[in-house]
Design a protein around this motif. Structure first.
Motif, PDB file in Angstrom:
ATOM      1  N   ILE A  22     -77.480 -52.287  20.661  1.00 48.13           N
ATOM      2  CA  ILE A  22     -78.687 -52.153  19.835  1.00 48.13           C
ATOM      3  C   ILE A  22     -79.008 -50.664  19.759  1.00 48.13           C
ATOM      4  N   THR A  23     -79.236 -50.162  18.565  1.00 50.36           N
ATOM      5  CA  THR A  23     -79.667 -48.764  18.439  1.00 50.36           C
ATOM      6  C   THR A  23     -80.846 -48.693  17.478  1.00 50.36           C
ATOM      7  N   LEU A  24     -81.626 -47.642  17.639  1.00 46.27           N
ATOM      8  CA  LEU A  24     -82.792 -47.474  16.777  1.00 46.27           C
ATOM      9  C   LEU A  24     -82.620 -46.215  15.944  1.00 46.27           C
ATOM     10  N   GLY A  25     -83.184 -46.248  14.747  1.00 46.86           N
ATOM     11  CA  GLY A  25     -83.166 -45.064  13.897  1.00 46.86           C
ATOM     12  C   GLY A  25     -84.485 -44.994  13.153  1.00 46.86           C
ATOM     13  N   ILE A  26     -84.599 -43.979  12.305  1.00 42.90           N
ATOM     14  CA  ILE A  26     -85.818 -43.862  11.498  1.00 42.90           C
ATOM     15  C   ILE A  26     -85.410 -43.768  10.034  1.00 42.90           C
ATOM     16  N   ASN A  27     -85.975 -44.627   9.219  1.00 48.84           N
ATOM     17  CA  ASN A  27     -85.694 -44.591   7.783  1.00 48.84           C
ATOM     18  C   ASN A  27     -86.309 -43.319   7.205  1.00 48.84           C
ATOM     19  N   SER A  28     -85.473 -42.471   6.620  1.00 48.67           N
ATOM     20  CA  SER A  28     -85.966 -41.159   6.188  1.00 48.67           C
ATOM     21  C   SER A  28     -86.959 -41.270   5.030  1.00 48.67           C
ATOM     22  N   GLN A  29     -86.874 -42.376   4.263  1.00 45.74           N
ATOM     23  CA  GLN A  29     -87.799 -42.520   3.142  1.00 45.74           C
ATOM     24  C   GLN A  29     -89.147 -43.086   3.563  1.00 45.74           C
ATOM     25  N   THR A  30     -89.107 -44.156   4.369  1.00 44.59           N
ATOM     26  CA  THR A  30     -90.368 -44.814   4.724  1.00 44.59           C
ATOM     27  C   THR A  30     -90.901 -44.361   6.078  1.00 44.59           C
ATOM     28  N   ASN A  31     -90.059 -43.665   6.860  1.00 44.15           N
ATOM     29  CA  ASN A  31     -90.435 -43.244   8.206  1.00 44.15           C
ATOM     30  C   ASN A  31     -90.603 -44.406   9.170  1.00 44.15           C
ATOM     31  N   GLU A  32     -90.156 -45.594   8.769  1.00 50.24           N
ATOM     32  CA  GLU A  32     -90.261 -46.783   9.618  1.00 50.24           C
ATOM     33  C   GLU A  32     -89.086 -46.835  10.581  1.00 50.24           C
ATOM     34  N   GLN A  33     -89.314 -47.524  11.717  1.00 49.58           N
ATOM     35  CA  GLN A  33     -88.202 -47.724  12.648  1.00 49.58           C
ATOM     36  C   GLN A  33     -87.157 -48.636  12.013  1.00 49.58           C
ATOM     37  N   GLN A  34     -85.892 -48.270  12.214  1.00 49.88           N
ATOM     38  CA  GLN A  34     -84.806 -49.145  11.775  1.00 49.88           C
ATOM     39  C   GLN A  34     -84.104 -49.654  13.025  1.00 49.88           C
ATOM     40  N   THR A  35     -83.747 -50.924  13.012  1.00 55.75           N
ATOM     41  CA  THR A  35     -83.083 -51.502  14.180  1.00 55.75           C
ATOM     42  C   THR A  35     -81.672 -51.899  13.787  1.00 55.75           C
ATOM     43  N   PHE A  36     -80.700 -51.410  14.560  1.00 54.37           N
ATOM     44  CA  PHE A  36     -79.296 -51.687  14.260  1.00 54.37           C
ATOM     45  C   PHE A  36     -78.686 -52.581  15.329  1.00 54.37           C
ATOM     46  N   LEU A  37     -77.940 -53.580  14.855  1.00 56.81           N
ATOM     47  CA  LEU A  37     -77.206 -54.462  15.755  1.00 56.81           C
ATOM     48  C   LEU A  37     -75.723 -54.198  15.502  1.00 56.81           C
ATOM     49  N   ASN A  38     -75.025 -53.716  16.515  1.00 57.22           N
ATOM     50  CA  ASN A  38     -73.618 -53.309  16.367  1.00 57.22           C
ATOM     51  C   ASN A  38     -73.435 -52.452  15.111  1.00 57.22           C
TER      52      ASN A  38
END
Ligand code: CDP
Length: 228
Positions: free
Chosen positions: A67-83
């Motif tokens: 599981i990794t987390l990122g930030i959507n550059s457009q909305t600034n919302e957290q993005q959650t990645f699964l594999n």
């Protein structure tokens, strides 16, 4: 607070739909901190279990997903990645919500997620929301807030949120109240790091507050933090 270089940890815990994530997001934005939604991480692990066809738990925990987390550059919302795949939307499904309390009660799952959460919080100032942030993940957080609200209000807010996010079909309000109660009960009674107010957490009842009001209260508390 700002003249210090040490980073700050603000822990926001509470039951389902108490307004944690919306408030935490606003607080983080105002203070220039990173916002971390730890519930999203447990939801992503749950999604992985469902996608694998609900394997036996002993099997599943042998190889937990990445599981990794990122930030959507457009909305600034957290993005959650699964594999590596963005599952930010999929993790809000009803099926995930129905199974997340069970999956997040498993020791190996919690150990892995807590380690990730500590690594994030040790690297920068964060506002982190969840169930056990002030009690288990960061017992020394600079500020701990425990948010509660009337169950009817919480279910009503969640329904509005689901409408905005187009999560259909919408459940009936009464059914939502029932499932939220069950989830809170499960989360509060699990053996490892249950949902519980930390002794030194500030209790914030948001039943009659607007999002802006509750965010403002936490921002004021944050501004009075003293670092030793
Ligand atoms: O947003 P909502 O209140 O529906 O819940 P969430 O924050 O997305 O969390 C979903 C579930 O993950 C919770 O019901 C808990 O079972 C689990 N969770 C946890 O065990 N520990 C955390 N720090 C955060 C969430």
């Amino acid at each position: 607070m700002n003249e210090h270089h040490q980073h700050i940890i603000i822990a926001i815990d509470g039951p389902a739909g108490s307004g944690k994530s919306t408030t935490a997001r606003l607080v983080a934005k105002n203070l220039g901190f990173i916002y971390v939604d730890t519930g999203a991480m447990y939801r992503a692990v749950t999604l992985s279990w469902l996608e694998k066809g609900r394997p036996k738990i002993e099997e599943f925990i042998q190889e937990l997903p990445s599981i990794t987390l990122g930030i959507n550059s457009q909305t600034n919302e957290q993005q959650t990645f699964l594999n590596g795949i963005d599952v930010s939307r999929e993790i809000r499904s009803r099926e995930v919500t129905e199974n997340v309390s069970y999956i997040s009660s498993l020791k190996p799952v919690r150990e892995k997620m807590v380690e990730m959460q500590r690594n994030i919080g040790n690297a920068q100032s964060v506002v982190m929301d969840g169930r056990d942030i002030g009690t288990a993940v960061f017992p020394n957080a600079h500020l701990k807030v425990f948010m509660i609200a009337d169950i009817h209000e919480r279910a009503f807010r969640r329904l509005q949120e689901m409408k905005i996010q187009s999560i259909f079909p919408l459940p009936k309000l009464e059914d939502l109240i029932e499932t939220m109660k069950q989830r809170d009960e499960y989360d509060s009674s699990r053996e490892i790091d249950p949902l519980k107010q930390a002794e030194d957490a500030v209790l914030l009842d948001t039943s009659n507050l607007t999002i802006e009001d509750q965010a403002q209260k936490i921002i004021e508390l944050a501004k009075s933090i003293h670092i030793n």
